[in-house]
Design an enzyme around this catalytic site. Structure first.
Site, PDB file in Angstrom:
ATOM      1  N   LYS A 298       0.862  -1.179   0.000  1.00  0.00           N
ATOM      2  CA  LYS A 298       0.000   0.000   0.000  1.00  0.00           C
ATOM      3  C   LYS A 298       0.897   1.226   0.000  1.00  0.00           C
ATOM      4  O   LYS A 298       2.020   1.175   0.508  1.00  0.00           O
ATOM      5  CB  LYS A 298      -0.863  -0.001   1.272  1.00  0.00           C
TER       6      LYS A 298
ATOM      7  N   GLY B  25     -25.181   2.234   4.245  1.00  0.00           N
ATOM      8  CA  GLY B  25     -24.379   2.895   3.209  1.00  0.00           C
ATOM      9  C   GLY B  25     -24.824   2.495   1.816  1.00  0.00           C
ATOM     10  O   GLY B  25     -24.766   1.319   1.446  1.00  0.00           O
TER      11      GLY B  25
ATOM     12  N   GLY C 122     -23.598   3.853  -1.107  1.00  0.00           N
ATOM     13  CA  GLY C 122     -22.634   4.448  -2.023  1.00  0.00           C
ATOM     14  C   GLY C 122     -22.383   3.513  -3.199  1.00  0.00           C
ATOM     15  O   GLY C 122     -23.276   2.782  -3.635  1.00  0.00           O
TER      16      GLY C 122
ATOM     17  N   VAL D  53     -20.608   0.738  -3.561  1.00  0.00           N
ATOM     18  CA  VAL D  53     -20.777  -0.693  -3.285  1.00  0.00           C
ATOM     19  C   VAL D  53     -22.210  -0.981  -2.839  1.00  0.00           C
ATOM     20  O   VAL D  53     -22.873  -1.891  -3.367  1.00  0.00           O
ATOM     21  CB  VAL D  53     -19.774  -1.164  -2.204  1.00  0.00           C
TER      22      VAL D  53
HETATM   23  P1  NAD Z   1     -18.668   5.325  -1.116  1.00  0.00           P
HETATM   24  O1  NAD Z   1     -18.017   6.515  -0.537  1.00  0.00           O
HETATM   25  O2  NAD Z   1     -19.129   5.355  -2.535  1.00  0.00           O
HETATM   26  O3  NAD Z   1     -19.970   4.927  -0.248  1.00  0.00           O
HETATM   27  C1  NAD Z   1     -20.015   4.994   1.127  1.00  0.00           C
HETATM   28  C2  NAD Z   1     -21.429   5.486   1.480  1.00  0.00           C
HETATM   29  O4  NAD Z   1     -21.609   5.368   2.876  1.00  0.00           O
HETATM   30  C3  NAD Z   1     -21.679   6.943   1.108  1.00  0.00           C
HETATM   31  O5  NAD Z   1     -22.873   7.038   0.361  1.00  0.00           O
HETATM   32  C4  NAD Z   1     -21.780   7.652   2.458  1.00  0.00           C
HETATM   33  O6  NAD Z   1     -22.667   8.748   2.438  1.00  0.00           O
HETATM   34  C5  NAD Z   1     -22.297   6.527   3.322  1.00  0.00           C
HETATM   35  N1  NAD Z   1     -22.039   6.655   4.766  1.00  0.00           N
HETATM   36  C6  NAD Z   1     -20.936   7.122   5.384  1.00  0.00           C
HETATM   37  N2  NAD Z   1     -21.098   7.046   6.711  1.00  0.00           N
HETATM   38  C7  NAD Z   1     -22.310   6.502   6.937  1.00  0.00           C
HETATM   39  C8  NAD Z   1     -23.043   6.156   8.088  1.00  0.00           C
HETATM   40  N3  NAD Z   1     -22.548   6.350   9.310  1.00  0.00           N
HETATM   41  N4  NAD Z   1     -24.263   5.621   7.946  1.00  0.00           N
HETATM   42  C9  NAD Z   1     -24.787   5.418   6.724  1.00  0.00           C
HETATM   43  N5  NAD Z   1     -24.143   5.716   5.580  1.00  0.00           N
HETATM   44  C10 NAD Z   1     -22.925   6.254   5.688  1.00  0.00           C
HETATM   45  O7  NAD Z   1     -17.661   4.104  -0.861  1.00  0.00           O
HETATM   46  P2  NAD Z   1     -17.726   2.648  -1.502  1.00  0.00           P
HETATM   47  O8  NAD Z   1     -16.768   2.567  -2.628  1.00  0.00           O
HETATM   48  O9  NAD Z   1     -19.145   2.223  -1.694  1.00  0.00           O
HETATM   49  O10 NAD Z   1     -17.092   1.783  -0.323  1.00  0.00           O
HETATM   50  C11 NAD Z   1     -17.846   1.438   0.830  1.00  0.00           C
HETATM   51  C12 NAD Z   1     -16.994   0.594   1.764  1.00  0.00           C
HETATM   52  O11 NAD Z   1     -16.550  -0.586   1.083  1.00  0.00           O
HETATM   53  C13 NAD Z   1     -15.702   1.276   2.240  1.00  0.00           C
HETATM   54  O12 NAD Z   1     -15.440   0.832   3.559  1.00  0.00           O
HETATM   55  C14 NAD Z   1     -14.643   0.743   1.303  1.00  0.00           C
HETATM   56  O13 NAD Z   1     -13.368   0.780   1.881  1.00  0.00           O
HETATM   57  C15 NAD Z   1     -15.118  -0.679   1.118  1.00  0.00           C
HETATM   58  N6  NAD Z   1     -14.680  -1.327  -0.113  1.00  0.00           N
HETATM   59  C16 NAD Z   1     -14.979  -0.787  -1.329  1.00  0.00           C
HETATM   60  C17 NAD Z   1     -14.576  -1.436  -2.482  1.00  0.00           C
HETATM   61  C18 NAD Z   1     -14.958  -0.885  -3.842  1.00  0.00           C
HETATM   62  O14 NAD Z   1     -14.848  -1.619  -4.824  1.00  0.00           O
HETATM   63  N7  NAD Z   1     -15.400   0.353  -3.943  1.00  0.00           N
HETATM   64  C19 NAD Z   1     -13.866  -2.640  -2.419  1.00  0.00           C
HETATM   65  C20 NAD Z   1     -13.585  -3.180  -1.160  1.00  0.00           C
HETATM   66  C21 NAD Z   1     -13.999  -2.514  -0.016  1.00  0.00           C
END
Ligand code: NAD
Length: 367
Positions: free
Chosen positions: A80, A180, A182, A184
């Site tokens: 990383k 969440g 977002g 994912v």
């Molecule tokens: P993202 O920023 O697109 O989505 C996160 C969402 O969570 C946002 O919509 C945000 O408003 C919401 N959020 C934040 N705090 C919150 C809370 N307390 N209650 C409710 N909602 C809340 O991120 P993402 O890419 O969807 O990733 C989500 C998680 O998955 C992260 O922990 C990330 O590290 C992990 N992850 C993502 C991927 C990927 O492919 N994007 C892969 C592995 C792990």
């Protein structure tokens, strides 16, 4: 303790400090373990308060990548990078190209990608200086946004959980509480809907919540209410450390399975879930679809292959549950054991010398 003592404690191979004062670059690349292959892991850009904090974070994140890749059956080690800076203020072409040159100088021992604070546009600048970057835009032959594949992997993992807890792979009528919506979480909700599951969800961003309500018919609750939702599965898809002393007693689910990284605030919270009879799908095993997706980019991206390999998450979780039962340990420990066993065994096959030109990469056989 010094930097080398910290590396020794966590088992890191190499740490590279990178600096280019002219463009304001201060970065650290941490390579944890390359037994299985090149160290792949994203580059995080964050306004760390000092270099000691950045160093610690790089070490912790790199080690996590070793376990994630190993448990996913990928031929990758763990690494990383962190760039010290504010992603809202300090980004520039020169900064990322300077970083790319340091990545290139490692000759492929470290391969970078997006992480918190960096995106596909930043990868384009890095790509100008090195081949050792993934998560590149589809226009350049890359794999683009990994989150749909991450969500697809969570579905596969959830089927393994359903099989373990409810005796069926079907997600029909299962009630899933998603925290969440977002990248994912939204894709996950879409897949769940196709599988016939019932969904209750929340997001602190009202626009994201509304979109899921309107487009997918998801029932929305307040961000704090999600912990009290009566459901079969609680699915953290937002931030880390959401499984803690305050939240676990409120959960009314039988399974925790979601995409967020570092869901357990501390290891003991994994023990606590087990004590309460809640099956925990270790986060780095169930959310490995995104990593699998960028891995596929290394050999020329092919979506079918990425999805096929991601289906392996079903079997990886089954193996985790089997180890947990056989050894009598919580699932988060069983996941570590699965990863460590694979690294240990594959280290041993290297006793047999094979000239490099005869080697080929092996993809995980599934279905
Ligand atoms: P993202 O920023 O697109 O989505 C996160 C969402 O969570 C946002 O919509 C945000 O408003 C919401 N959020 C934040 N705090 C919150 C809370 N307390 N209650 C409710 N909602 C809340 O991120 P993402 O890419 O969807 O990733 C989500 C998680 O998955 C992260 O922990 C990330 O590290 C992990 N992850 C993502 C991927 C990927 O492919 N994007 C892969 C592995 C792990």
């Amino acid at each position: 303790m010094g930097y080398l003592d910290d590396m020794n404690e966590l088992g890191h191979e190499q740490v590279v400090f990178c600096r280019n004062a002219d463009v304001g670059l201060r970065a650290i690349i941490a390579i944890h373990d390359t037994t299985l292959g090149p160290a792949l892991g994203g580059v995080r850009m964050w306004p760390y308060k000092d270099e000691a904090e950045a160093f610690k974070d790089a070490l912790r994140l790199a080690r996590g990548m070793t376990y994630k890749a190993a448990a996913a059956g990928l031929n990758l080690g763990g690494g990383k990078a962190v760039i010290i800076g504010d992603p809202k203020r300090d980004k520039s072409e020169a900064l990322f190209r300077a970083f790319g040159r340091f990545v290139e100088s490692l000759g492929g021992r470290y391969i970078t990608a997006e992480d918190v604070g960096t995106d596909v546009n930043d990868m384009e600048f890095i790509f100008m200086e090195t081949r050792f970057v993934t998560g590149v835009h589809t226009a350049h032959g890359g794999s683009g946004d990994p989150s749909p594949v991450t969500a697809y992997g969570i579905i596969q993992g959830l089927k393994a959980c359903a099989n373990e807890r409810f005796g069926t792979d079907s997600l029909q009528n299962l009630k899933v509480a998603i925290q969440g919506l977002g990248n994912v979480g939204f894709h996950f909700a879409q897949y769940l809907k196709d599988e016939g599951a019932r969904i209750v969800a929340c997001d602190i961003d009202p626009n994201r919540a509304r979109r899921a309500e309107e487009e997918l018919g998801v029932q929305i609750v307040g961000p704090d209410e999600i912990y009290d939702a009566v459901c079969d599965v609680f699915s953290p898809c937002a931030l880390g450390a959401v499984l803690n002393d305050k939240t676990i007693p409120r959960l009314k689910c039988k399974v925790v399975a979601g995409g967020a990284n570092n869901q357990l605030q501390d290891d003991r919270h994994g023990d606590e879930l087990q004590k309460r009879g809640i099956l925990y799908a270790p986060d780095y095993v169930i959310n490995a679809g995104g990593l699998t997706n960028v891995y596929c980019e290394l050999e020329g991206y092919n979506r079918e292959r990425a999805l096929r390999m991601t289906r392996g998450i079903f079997y990886n979780l089954r193996r985790v549950f089997d180890i947990a039962k056989q050894v009598g340990i919580p699932t988060y420990r069983a996941a570590d054991r699965l990863a460590e066993e694979r690294i240990g065994l594959l280290q041993k096959i290297k006793r047999t010398f094979v000239p490099p030109q005869f080697r080929r990469r092996m993809f995980t056989p599934v279905d």
